[in-house]
Design a protein around this motif. Structure first.
Motif, PDB file in Angstrom:
ATOM      1  N   LYS A 106       2.102 -48.809 -24.361  1.00  0.00           N
ATOM      2  CA  LYS A 106       2.878 -49.090 -25.575  1.00  0.00           C
ATOM      3  C   LYS A 106       4.301 -49.464 -25.189  1.00  0.00           C
ATOM      4  O   LYS A 106       4.850 -48.967 -24.224  1.00  0.00           O
ATOM      5  N   LYS A 107       4.904 -50.328 -26.000  1.00  0.00           N
ATOM      6  CA  LYS A 107       6.268 -50.793 -25.764  1.00  0.00           C
ATOM      7  C   LYS A 107       7.195 -50.231 -26.830  1.00  0.00           C
ATOM      8  O   LYS A 107       6.796 -50.009 -27.970  1.00  0.00           O
ATOM      9  N   GLY A 153      11.827 -52.971 -26.002  1.00  0.00           N
ATOM     10  CA  GLY A 153      10.688 -53.669 -25.413  1.00  0.00           C
ATOM     11  C   GLY A 153      10.196 -53.076 -24.102  1.00  0.00           C
ATOM     12  O   GLY A 153       9.208 -53.558 -23.547  1.00  0.00           O
ATOM     13  N   ASN A 154      10.859 -52.053 -23.582  1.00  0.00           N
ATOM     14  CA  ASN A 154      10.402 -51.421 -22.334  1.00  0.00           C
ATOM     15  C   ASN A 154       9.174 -50.557 -22.607  1.00  0.00           C
ATOM     16  O   ASN A 154       8.969 -50.067 -23.714  1.00  0.00           O
ATOM     17  N   GLU A 155       8.380 -50.349 -21.557  1.00  0.00           N
ATOM     18  CA  GLU A 155       7.193 -49.514 -21.692  1.00  0.00           C
ATOM     19  C   GLU A 155       7.604 -48.058 -21.870  1.00  0.00           C
ATOM     20  O   GLU A 155       8.496 -47.560 -21.187  1.00  0.00           O
ATOM     21  N   VAL A 208       6.579 -38.983 -24.213  1.00  0.00           N
ATOM     22  CA  VAL A 208       6.718 -38.820 -25.656  1.00  0.00           C
ATOM     23  C   VAL A 208       8.179 -38.883 -26.082  1.00  0.00           C
ATOM     24  O   VAL A 208       8.517 -39.439 -27.119  1.00  0.00           O
ATOM     25  N   ILE A 209       9.064 -38.328 -25.298  1.00  0.00           N
ATOM     26  CA  ILE A 209      10.492 -38.391 -25.607  1.00  0.00           C
ATOM     27  C   ILE A 209      10.945 -39.827 -25.375  1.00  0.00           C
ATOM     28  O   ILE A 209      10.730 -40.387 -24.309  1.00  0.00           O
ATOM     29  N   HIS A 210      11.544 -40.400 -26.368  1.00  0.00           N
ATOM     30  CA  HIS A 210      11.963 -41.792 -26.255  1.00  0.00           C
ATOM     31  C   HIS A 210      12.940 -41.935 -25.095  1.00  0.00           C
ATOM     32  O   HIS A 210      13.883 -41.184 -24.955  1.00  0.00           O
ATOM     33  N   HIS A 211      12.714 -42.931 -24.275  1.00  0.00           N
ATOM     34  CA  HIS A 211      13.506 -43.095 -23.058  1.00  0.00           C
ATOM     35  C   HIS A 211      14.963 -43.386 -23.342  1.00  0.00           C
ATOM     36  O   HIS A 211      15.821 -43.103 -22.538  1.00  0.00           O
TER      37      HIS A 211
END
Length: 118
Positions: free
Chosen positions: A99-100, A105-107, A111-114
């Motif tokens: 998922k992106k 747009g990064n992969e 679960v914690i948003h990067h």
């Protein structure tokens, strides 16, 4: 055998075995008073009195019962909890695989948003 029954039986054994022991000084003068020491032994503590050999055997038996009642089920419970957490992580990892991020747009790696870690 339920815990109350074993408590009464062990307290009675303490009373019968230790009531005439001069070193215990009336600490086992009644069955209810003997229950106090049963509770201490069930928690794994050793009372500050000098028991006879049969009294020590009863005390060790009660401590072993405490291990069986508290320690073994706790290990089983947390072993199951650990397995559940592994399964949950595997399910979540499969859900986010490939998922992106809609913002950048990064992969997505976890679960914690990067982007919250920046």
């Amino acid at each position: 055998i339920n815990a109350e029954y074993m408590g009464v039986v062990c307290s009675t054994l303490f009373y019968l075995l230790e009531t005439n022991n001069p070193q215990t000084k009336d600490k086992f003068s009644s069955i209810p008073l003997s229950m106090f020491y049963c509770i201490i032994f069930l928690g794994g503590e050793w009372a500050v009195v000098e028991f006879t050999v049969p009294g020590k055997l009863v005390g060790v038996f009660i401590m072993m019962m405490g291990i069986g009642v508290f320690a073994v089920p706790t290990g089983i419970l947390f072993g199951g909890f650990e397995e559940m957490m592994k399964t949950r992580k595997e399910i979540i990892d499969k859900q986010i695989e490939g998922k992106k991020c809609v913002d950048c747009g990064n992969e997505i790696q976890n679960v914690i948003h990067h982007r919250t870690l920046d």
